[in-house]
Design an enzyme around this catalytic site. Structure first.
Site, short mmCIF file in Angstrom:
data_model
loop_
_atom_site.label_atom_id
_atom_site.label_comp_id
_atom_site.label_asym_id
_atom_site.label_seq_id
_atom_site.Cartn_x
_atom_site.Cartn_y
_atom_site.Cartn_z
N SER A 142 -1.95 8.07 1.66
CA SER A 142 -2.66 7.45 0.91
C SER A 142 -3.91 6.56 1.53
CB SER A 142 -1.68 6.48 0.08
OG SER A 142 -2.30 5.59 -0.58
N ASP A 301 -8.95 5.52 -2.97
CA ASP A 301 -8.57 5.59 -1.69
C ASP A 301 -8.43 7.16 -1.49
OD1 ASP A 301 -6.28 6.42 -3.20
OD2 ASP A 301 -4.92 5.34 -1.87
N ASP A 303 -6.13 9.51 -1.49
CA ASP A 303 -5.71 10.35 -2.30
C ASP A 303 -5.93 10.10 -3.90
OD1 ASP A 303 -3.84 8.34 -2.26
OD2 ASP A 303 -1.99 9.40 -2.68
N ASP A 305 -5.41 7.70 -5.75
CA ASP A 305 -4.49 7.05 -6.79
C ASP A 305 -4.83 5.57 -6.90
OD1 ASP A 305 -3.35 6.34 -4.40
OD2 ASP A 305 -1.45 7.01 -4.92
O1 LIG Z 1 0.10 3.92 -0.77
P1 LIG Z 1 0.16 4.38 -2.23
O2 LIG Z 1 -1.40 4.32 -2.80
O3 LIG Z 1 0.70 5.72 -2.41
O4 LIG Z 1 1.01 3.34 -3.03
C1 LIG Z 1 2.21 3.18 -2.74
O5 LIG Z 1 2.43 1.97 -2.07
C2 LIG Z 1 2.05 0.82 -2.97
C3 LIG Z 1 2.45 -0.33 -1.90
O6 LIG Z 1 3.87 -0.21 -1.51
P2 LIG Z 1 4.26 -1.30 -0.29
O7 LIG Z 1 4.13 -2.50 -0.87
O8 LIG Z 1 5.80 -0.66 -0.32
O9 LIG Z 1 3.73 -0.66 0.83
C4 LIG Z 1 3.10 0.89 -4.12
O10 LIG Z 1 2.57 -0.25 -4.78
C5 LIG Z 1 2.75 2.06 -4.70
O11 LIG Z 1 3.63 2.12 -6.08
C6 LIG Z 1 3.07 3.17 -3.91
O12 LIG Z 1 2.63 4.40 -4.80
MG LIG Z 2 -3.03 6.18 -2.56
#
Ligand SMILES: O=P([O-])(O)O[C@H]1O[C@H](COP(=O)(O)O)[C@@H](O)[C@H](O)[C@H]1O
Ligand SMILES: [Mg+2]
Length: 570
Positions: A142, A301, A303, A305
């Site tokens: 990500s 970002d 990926d 999303d």
């Molecule tokens: O990194 P991504 O875009 O895949 O996003 C991921 O991480 C974010 C932050 O998570 P954390 O606070 O546990 O770091 C989450 O809100 C999200 O649902 C998850 O898919």
């Molecule tokens: Mg991402």
């Protein structure tokens, strides 16, 4: 086994030369961090530093996870027929890891569908649903910095695996005694035999067809979106091709792409961190924005999303929107548009994470729409959509997280920055039709619903020592939390690990979510504070949310919360 013994095992194994060399160069602290544990399934699958070790992303840990996944799938009857969809981003080793994954699955007789080149996470989610595969794998870290990579696992509905499935997968992984015993068949042969199918354009076209359903008011876009001046950056990641095409098809014609950042680059050379949450990631967009006179800047970002947005203010500067503000304008626009068109279903519902703004709950309420709060992780929003679809109890209208994640239409079951980009541009066109900017739109929403100001404070604490420090801080809050924040009484303390909600008077009620290490303090004026370790990065996160009659008052509360938290953890 101790980390030292596992290190020795790796040292004596027949590793790839680069990983072997890395092992030889490790100091004791690095050894411990690389071998004290195995990569875990966190908020969004496995994520870790690239390199040698059991706690690192490398071909061996990818093989281990995939072997576990294949065994889990073997236990489900139709795996061999339905197979797995696989995509990957622009990071170091992403494509290699994707091909290793496909090959190990093929060794088990499980077919896979692998993209011919990099694609966004939402495209993978879409592909699972489109090809009706049983599972999906996305190789990405990500928005994490360049030294990271990761492995996101999806279920057949296109949502990321919920905790029970991740626990089952972890069980299968643990049953594999020797990480080096996993050998691979011939990838090219599997491709020739059709066990591995390379996919691309066809599915892109279908995704883009669905994307056309995201925008709501085409006349409005024609009139006010066509010359809305937009700068877009994919931050060296996967958003470029589909993002550009989606914008053009929707009718946004004045798009300037930050061309240097349109080049997929595993080192993310032009940004310190490819995270649209940080204003630093917008430096080049701001520069281009000033040159072309852009009304707004959007960044996806790596990926694709997450999405970040900046809006030009009258003085020519660019104002970053918070993830909550983006969520609020999108939610308000969607509900208002449906209400006006008379298409708002009686069972309409939305979902957000427990650490996202309550402003959107108030917006939902004002349209008689139910808001569901879930734990952090878009998989929990995906789970809700799936449940509603199955029971017919609710119609999904929108889901979001403060961490810049939004999903408008459920043909994808993870956050989708391409969908969000289209709709936020439409919302900007709408405010433009009123002679306003998106930022004015947010001010209007505040004026209508009250001032909700949020801020997240993240403290990075790396490695095994960092993990201990994070646990200590959580312990300190749990055992000995401050009695008040900014002089405001705590009315309710929710502990999502213990699953308790304790009121000021000491009355305890049970929470019904899965357990998760999160504490949330609800204050007497509607403000709240939450604390949790990140599940994707070595960080502890403090979420501060203030409610007040003016933005200044809310800001001042946030400043006090922040100061008090910093003193408390010092
Ligand atoms: O990194 P991504 O875009 O895949 O996003 C991921 O991480 C974010 C932050 O998570 P954390 O606070 O546990 O770091 C989450 O809100 C999200 O649902 C998850 O898919
Ligand atoms: Mg991402």
């Amino acid at each position: 086994m101790s980390y030292k013994e596992i290190y020795e095992q790796w040292l004596n194994a027949d590793l790839t030369p680069d990983l072997h060399e890395e092992l030889l160069a490790m100091d004791e602290k690095t050894k411990e961090d690389a071998f004290y544990t195995y990569l875990e399934f966190g908020t969004a699958g496995q994520r870790g530093l690239l390199g040698a070790g059991t706690n690192r992303m490398n071909i061996y840990t990818v093989r281990l996870t995939t072997e576990g996944l294949a065994r889990l799938m073997d236990s489900k009857g139709d795996a061999k027929k339905r197979g797995v969809a696989i995509a990957y981003d622009s990071r170091h080793f992403s494509k290699e890891f994707a091909m290793e994954t496909a090959t190990i699955l093929a060794d088990h007789g499980i077919p896979s569908y692998v993209y011919d080149s990099l694609r966004p996470t939402p495209a993978l989610s879409f592909t699972i649903r489109e090809l009706k595969t049983l599972t999906g794998v996305m190789i990405t870290a990500s928005h994490n910095p360049a030294p990271y990579n990761g492995y996101k696992v999806y279920g057949e509905d296109g949502g990321q695996m919920p905790p029970e499935d991740a626990a089952a997968l972890t069980e299968y992984i643990r049953q594999i005694d020797d990480i080096f015993s996993i050998t691979l068949g011939d990838t090219d042969k599997y491709i020739a035999e059709g066990m591995i199918t390379i996919i691309g354009e066809d599915i892109d076209a279908k995704y883009l067809k669905n994307i056309e359903t995201v925008t709501i008011n085409h006349e409005l876009i024609n009139e006010y979106g066509r010359d809305l001046n937009i700068v877009y950056t994919p931050l060296h990641g996967t958003g470029e091709m589909l993002g550009r095409r989606a914008l053009a098809t929707a009718g946004f014609e004045k798009i300037a792409v930050v061309e240097e950042q349109a080049i997929p680059d595993p080192d993310f050379s032009t940004v310190k961190s490819p995270n649209p949450e940080s204003q630093a990631a917008f430096a080049m967009s701001e520069e281009l924005g000033r040159k072309v006179g852009a009304d707004m800047l959007v960044a996806t970002d790596p990926d694709a999303d997450r999405i970040g947005v900046e809006v030009r203010l009258p003085d020519g500067s660019y104002q970053p929107l918070t993830g909550n503000q983006i969520g609020a304008v999108l939610a308000k626009y969607i509900l208002e548009a449906h209400k006006t068109a008379g298409t708002l279903p009686a069972n309409a519902a939305m979902a957000k994470s427990i650490v996202s703004t309550e402003l959107v709950s108030h917006i939902a309420e004002s349209y008689n729409v139910e808001m569901f709060n879930v734990l952090t992780g878009f998989k929990f929003i995906g789970e809700k959509i799936h449940a509603w679809e199955t029971t017919g109890d609710h119609t999904y209208m929108f889901g979001f997280e403060e961490s810049f994640g939004y999903l408008i239409k459920p043909f994808v079951r993870d956050k989708d920055a391409i969908q969000a980009m289209l709709l936020i541009c439409e919302v900007a066109a709408y405010y433009r039709s009123l002679g306003k900017t998106l930022y004015d739109g947010i001010q209007d929403i505040y004026a209508e619903y009250g001032y909700f100001v949020e801020k997240t404070l993240s403290v990075t604490l790396e490695g095994s020592t960092g993990k201990e420090q994070i646990a200590e801080i959580m312990g300190k809050f749990r055992d000995n939390a401050p009695e008040k924040f900014d002089g405001l009484e705590i009315l309710l303390t929710e502990d999502f690990k213990e699953l308790t909600a304790t009121s000021h008077s000491g009355k305890v009620e049970k929470l019904s979510t899965p357990p998760s290490d999160v504490l949330k303090y609800h204050l007497e004026d509607g403000s709240w504070i939450a604390v949790r370790p990140s599940g994707t990065e070595p960080k502890i996160k403090f979420y501060m949310a203030a409610v007040a009659d003016t933005e200044e008052q809310a800001q001042s509360k946030i400043e006090h919360f922040e100061k008090e938290i910093k003193t408390f953890i010092a």
